[in-house]
Motif scaffolding. Structure first.
Motif, short mmCIF file in Angstrom:
data_model
loop_
_atom_site.label_atom_id
_atom_site.label_comp_id
_atom_site.label_asym_id
_atom_site.label_seq_id
_atom_site.Cartn_x
_atom_site.Cartn_y
_atom_site.Cartn_z
N ASP A 132 -87.97 -79.16 26.35
CA ASP A 132 -88.42 -77.82 25.97
C ASP A 132 -89.04 -77.09 27.15
N GLU A 133 -89.73 -77.84 28.01
CA GLU A 133 -90.35 -77.22 29.18
C GLU A 133 -89.28 -76.71 30.15
N ARG A 135 -86.22 -75.93 29.40
CA ARG A 135 -85.51 -74.82 28.74
C ARG A 135 -86.33 -73.54 28.83
N SER A 136 -87.63 -73.62 28.64
CA SER A 136 -88.45 -72.41 28.70
C SER A 136 -88.53 -71.85 30.12
N LYS A 137 -88.44 -72.72 31.13
CA LYS A 137 -88.41 -72.24 32.51
C LYS A 137 -87.08 -71.56 32.84
N LYS A 140 -85.14 -66.46 30.11
CA LYS A 140 -86.08 -65.37 30.31
C LYS A 140 -87.04 -65.31 29.14
N LYS A 141 -88.23 -64.85 29.42
CA LYS A 141 -89.24 -64.67 28.38
C LYS A 141 -88.94 -63.37 27.64
N PRO A 142 -89.08 -63.35 26.32
CA PRO A 142 -88.86 -62.11 25.59
C PRO A 142 -89.91 -61.07 25.96
N ASP A 144 -92.59 -58.25 25.54
CA ASP A 144 -93.61 -57.93 24.54
C ASP A 144 -93.46 -56.44 24.26
#
Length: 151
Positions: A132-133, A135-137, A140-142, A144
């Motif tokens: 998961d780490e 994958r999150s790296k 892209k972050k959604p 806000d």
């Protein structure tokens, strides 16, 4: 790397892939015979271009046998096994051309190509499982979408 290596039967893999690539060689030999101008008739598939069938079968069998043997010796299933098998098949192609430089070049080219494809997971269809780490790296972050005035 998974620690649970399962040994492969080199002779079983070689015979299965040898038969499959031999069948592909038969199709190719049939096309060569059909498109060529000769007086051999339908038996020309075996008499004129039959060496194609054996060559395809030998390359497939050499590939499968080498891959299984290297995997069993190393007790690992990774891209190095495919690279060694590709090298063996490429070397066999060069030997058919009766040229050591072509054999070495075929070994280098086919070994590198198969090794890269195996590393990418294209031949085996396996994908490396990301944590998961990781994958999150990677993704892209959604954004806000809340503006400061809406809080």
């Amino acid at each position: 790397m998974p620690d649970d290596f399962e040994p492969k039967s080199a002779l079983k893999n070689a015979s299965m892939l040898g038969l499959q690539t031999g069948a592909l060689g038969l199709v190719y030999s049939t096309l060569q015979n059909a498109l060529g101008q000769h007086s051999s008739g339908a038996l020309g598939v075996f008499t004129r271009t039959g060496s194609t069938i054996t060559f395809f079968a030998a390359m497939g069998a050499a590939f499968a046998f080498t891959e299984a043997t290297v995997a069993n010796q190393r007790q690992k299933s990774d891209h190095y096994n495919g690279a060694a098998a590709g090298c063996a098949a490429g070397f066999l192609a060069g030997i058919r051309a009766r040229s050591l430089p072509i054999a070495l070049g075929g070994c280098a080219f086919l070994g590198t190509t198969v090794g890269i494809f195996d590393k990418a997971g294209a031949f085996t269809g396996t994908e490396s499982v990301l944590s998961d780490e990781q994958r999150s790296k990677f993704f892209k972050k959604p954004l806000d979408l809340k503006s400061p005035s809406q809080s």
